[in-house]
Design a protein around this motif. Structure first.
Motif, short mmCIF file in Angstrom:
data_model
loop_
_atom_site.label_atom_id
_atom_site.label_comp_id
_atom_site.label_asym_id
_atom_site.label_seq_id
_atom_site.Cartn_x
_atom_site.Cartn_y
_atom_site.Cartn_z
N UNK A 56 0.82 -1.22 0.00
CA UNK A 56 0.00 0.00 0.00
C UNK A 56 0.85 1.26 0.00
N UNK A 57 1.92 1.28 0.78
CA UNK A 57 2.79 2.46 0.81
C UNK A 57 3.42 2.70 -0.57
N UNK A 58 3.79 1.64 -1.24
CA UNK A 58 4.41 1.79 -2.56
C UNK A 58 3.38 2.15 -3.63
N UNK A 59 2.18 1.66 -3.50
CA UNK A 59 1.12 2.04 -4.45
C UNK A 59 0.85 3.54 -4.37
N UNK A 60 0.99 4.12 -3.17
CA UNK A 60 0.78 5.57 -3.00
C UNK A 60 1.99 6.39 -3.44
N UNK A 61 3.13 5.76 -3.65
CA UNK A 61 4.37 6.49 -3.94
C UNK A 61 4.47 6.98 -5.38
N UNK A 62 3.76 6.36 -6.30
CA UNK A 62 3.80 6.76 -7.71
C UNK A 62 2.38 6.69 -8.28
N UNK A 63 2.12 7.37 -9.38
CA UNK A 63 0.79 7.30 -9.99
C UNK A 63 0.46 5.85 -10.41
N UNK A 64 -0.81 5.50 -10.30
CA UNK A 64 -1.25 4.14 -10.59
C UNK A 64 -0.89 3.70 -12.01
N UNK A 65 -0.94 4.62 -12.97
CA UNK A 65 -0.65 4.22 -14.35
C UNK A 65 0.84 4.00 -14.60
N UNK A 66 1.68 4.24 -13.61
CA UNK A 66 3.11 3.98 -13.78
C UNK A 66 3.55 2.73 -13.02
N UNK A 67 2.57 1.90 -12.65
CA UNK A 67 2.86 0.72 -11.85
C UNK A 67 2.40 -0.55 -12.57
N UNK A 68 3.29 -1.53 -12.63
CA UNK A 68 2.93 -2.86 -13.12
C UNK A 68 3.21 -3.82 -11.96
N UNK A 69 2.15 -4.36 -11.37
CA UNK A 69 2.27 -5.28 -10.23
C UNK A 69 2.11 -6.69 -10.74
N UNK A 70 3.08 -7.54 -10.41
CA UNK A 70 3.05 -8.93 -10.85
C UNK A 70 3.21 -9.85 -9.65
N UNK A 71 2.28 -10.79 -9.52
CA UNK A 71 2.39 -11.82 -8.48
C UNK A 71 3.24 -12.95 -9.05
N UNK A 72 4.20 -13.39 -8.29
CA UNK A 72 5.16 -14.39 -8.78
C UNK A 72 4.81 -15.81 -8.35
#
Length: 178
Positions: A140-156
């Motif tokens: 959650x802290x990292x999701x707030x650190x940059x705009x949502x459209x600049x994030x690619x989250x991948x579950x490994x």
């Protein structure tokens, strides 16, 4: 500028395979266990570039306080001084120079160190490809650190699928310079 955030049980391995597949040596850091007399004693920062002046590499930043063998019963203590004096300056010196960055492990306790979290946010906004290995408690802290459209989250959980998606994104970033 999309950054890649890897979560789940295979995140560190996927990040290593990603940079190997790209044939790129990133700047940043990894986290490695350290042992004393054959027993895990904690975790150490391993910087992927020359440490800041007069600082050592492979510096313990989290130590075990209990001898329990069960992971969920192990008590640890974070050494924020190591993050503030070694990891943060190292990240600041490589941010913005165009080298891909690996943030080899980020958890909520680490992000609680203000100087370190500030350097992490600067790295995420620095314009270079940034791959972060993220513990669930830091998401959650990292999701707030940059705009949502600049994030690619991948579950490994499926490491091959995560690696494929990460490689596709990284290649796009490198090809188009975004």
């Amino acid at each position: 500028m999309q950054q890649i955030y890897l979560t789940g049980p295979n995140a560190a391995q996927v990040s290593a395979r990603l940079f190997h597949g790209l044939n790129v040596h990133p700047a940043g850091f990894t986290v490695q266990p350290f042992t004393i007399n054959g027993r895990t004693a904690g975790e150490a920062l391993h910087l992927l570039t020359q440490p800041p002046m007069r600082c050592a590499n492979d510096v313990p930043f989290r130590i075990r306080l209990s001898a329990s063998g069960k992971a969920d019963e192990v008590e640890t203590a974070l050494l924020p001084e190591a993050l503030a004096r070694i990891a943060a300056p190292s990240l600041r010196q490589v941010t913005g120079i165009g080298v891909p960055l690996l943030l080899g492990q980020l958890d909520a306790e680490m992000l609680g160190c203000e100087a370190f979290f500030s350097a992490v946010k600067r790295a995420l906004h620095g314009g270079s490809l940034c791959v972060a290995v993220v513990a669930a408690d830091a998401e959650q802290a990292l999701r707030r650190a940059t705009p949502a459209d600049s994030q690619l989250w991948l579950d490994t959980a499926d490491p091959d699928q995560a690696l494929s998606a990460a490689l596709d994104e990284a290649i796009q970033r490198i090809r188009f310079g975004t």
